[in-house]
Design a protein around this motif. Structure first.
Motif, PDB file in Angstrom:
ATOM      1  N   SER A   1       1.742  -1.122  -2.559  1.00 56.50           N
ATOM      2  CA  SER A   1       1.763  -1.637  -3.925  1.00 56.50           C
ATOM      3  C   SER A   1       0.415  -1.361  -4.571  1.00 56.50           C
ATOM      4  O   SER A   1      -0.627  -1.473  -3.925  1.00 56.50           O
ATOM      5  CB  SER A   1       2.032  -3.147  -3.914  1.00 56.50           C
TER       6      SER A   1
ATOM      7  N   ASP B   1       4.855  -7.014  -6.166  1.00 56.12           N
ATOM      8  CA  ASP B   1       5.577  -5.739  -6.064  1.00 56.12           C
ATOM      9  C   ASP B   1       5.442  -5.116  -4.678  1.00 56.12           C
ATOM     10  O   ASP B   1       5.212  -3.900  -4.547  1.00 56.12           O
ATOM     11  CB  ASP B   1       5.084  -4.744  -7.133  1.00 56.12           C
TER      12      ASP B   1
ATOM     13  N   TYR C   1       0.271  -2.843   4.336  1.00 52.90           N
ATOM     14  CA  TYR C   1       1.677  -3.201   4.199  1.00 52.90           C
ATOM     15  C   TYR C   1       2.384  -2.896   5.524  1.00 52.90           C
ATOM     16  O   TYR C   1       2.450  -1.737   5.950  1.00 52.90           O
ATOM     17  CB  TYR C   1       2.298  -2.462   3.007  1.00 52.90           C
TER      18      TYR C   1
END
Length: 381
Positions: free
Chosen positions: A15, A21, A44
């Motif tokens: 993101s 998001d 992530y």
């Protein structure tokens, strides 16, 4: 000022906006320097960063049920350290009744957080009534005592050889979070004058951890006036108006209440959850790099932790990743209610904290296991 090698870069699936998001099916982890003030990277992952199945060794998340501490402490100096290092000492003081002596801390400023009970504090500067949720900052070497209207439980946070200050609120301006005009100072009122007498009083002075007793044939809280810009101050958690962002989960540093040398004190107070559907609603996973993190749970429903009740304390030392408990992840983007309902005191210490005997006596040994992710079932042979 520290200088780091910094060069913003995006690699793989990520993101571009922290804490919002997130790529589908991923869990965000923040790696940062200087708490939440330095350069940072957001990873992530496919799995929750706290999804361990076993933990060996002394570095681990720990929890202490301070509400279960036995005994009473007629003097604040009778309460043993819960956590401490050279810059800060944290104690839980259970005062059953009115003090029959005065206390004086020669080691540093003292912060009293009133967890339970009501009464009156008398000090060199005058009289302050107090109630649950009050922060009271006492400058170093202030003489003081409390008159208990009911038994008092207080978290004591000593800024050893240091001074408490208000945080720099930057572009928010000085009136954000709480206006300094909300700070109360002691008054030389009728209650203060009424407690002055000519009987014998003892003053118990702590310096370098040792207590000395000075005896006077009169009450040394006998001021008739004072002037200056140094005095105790009081503010209640109900007077704190937390910063909010409906599209971005703010880091804990946004809730800083006091700063001292090599540690900060923050307050988590009720606030609306973020309304943006793509913004995280729970604390994001982050590394405890550079700071030891302590949370004292005062009141309410502690939405990001399981099996935590008022009077408990969690300790996440520097060196591993932590964040919301597994059950809280289910509400990472869809909270069950519109706002948080909790009051908690956070202490972030720049130097490693030692665990005192008092804390070890009421430790919840299963806390590290409460983060576990169950191992997947083995495939049939």
């Amino acid at each position: 000022m520290k200088h780091y090698i910094t060069f913003p870069r995006v690699e793989g699936t990520a993101s571009r906006q922290a804490h919002a998001d997130l790529p589908p099916g991923t869990f965000e982890r923040e790696l940062g320097k200087e708490g939440f003030f330095g350069p940072a990277t957001h990873m992530y992952h496919r799995h929750p960063p706290t999804g361990w199945t076993a933990w060996d060794g002394p570095l681990k998340p720990r929890a202490f049920d301070l509400a279960a501490l036995p005994g009473e402490h007629p003097s604040p100096w009778d309460a043993g350290p819960v956590l401490h290092n050279a810059a800060v000492s944290i104690r839980l003081w259970k005062a059953p009744r009115t003090m029959d002596h005065l206390a004086r801390n020669g080691d540093g400023d003292e912060l009293l957080f009133i967890h339970a009970g009501r009464g009156d504090l008398f000090c060199d500067y005058g009289h302050l009534a107090f109630r649950p949720g009050d922060y009271i900052v006492l400058p170093r070497s202030t003489m003081w005592r409390i008159d208990c209207g009911e038994p008092v439980t207080a978290l004591l946070v000593e800024a050893t050889n240091g001074t408490y200050r208000l945080p720099d609120k930057g572009m928010l301006g000085p009136h954000a979070i709480f206006d300094p005009a909300m700070l109360e100072v002691p008054a030389l009122d009728d209650a203060f004058r009424a407690q002055q007498d000519e009987r014998e009083w003892r003053v118990r002075i702590k310096r370098r951890g040792a207590v000395s007793t000075v005896t006077y044939p009169f009450n040394p809280l006998d001021a008739v006036g004072w002037k200056g810009d140094l005095a105790p101050v009081k503010v209640n958690v109900a007077d704190i108006r937390p910063l909010m962002s409906h599209r971005y989960h703010l880091p804990p540093s946004a809730h800083t209440t006091f700063v001292a040398d090599r540690f900060v004190v923050c307050t988590f107070a009720p606030r609306p959850f973020e309304s943006d559907p793509d913004a995280l609603k729970v604390p994001f996973f982050h590394n405890n790099d550079d700071y030891d993190e302590v949370l004292f749970y005062h009141a309410g429903d502690f939405f990001s932790r399981d099996n935590i009740h008022p009077g408990m304390m969690t300790f996440h030392p520097c060196g591993f990743t932590h964040g919301p408990h597994p059950k809280a992840l289910n509400n990472a983007f869809t909270p069950k209610k519109p706002a948080t309902d909790e009051y908690a005191v956070m202490i972030d210490a720049r130097d490693a904290l030692e665990v005192g005997a008092a804390a070890r006596s009421v430790e919840w040994e299963g806390y590290v296991d409460s983060w576990k992710t169950p191992a997947p079932p083995k495939a049939a042979e």
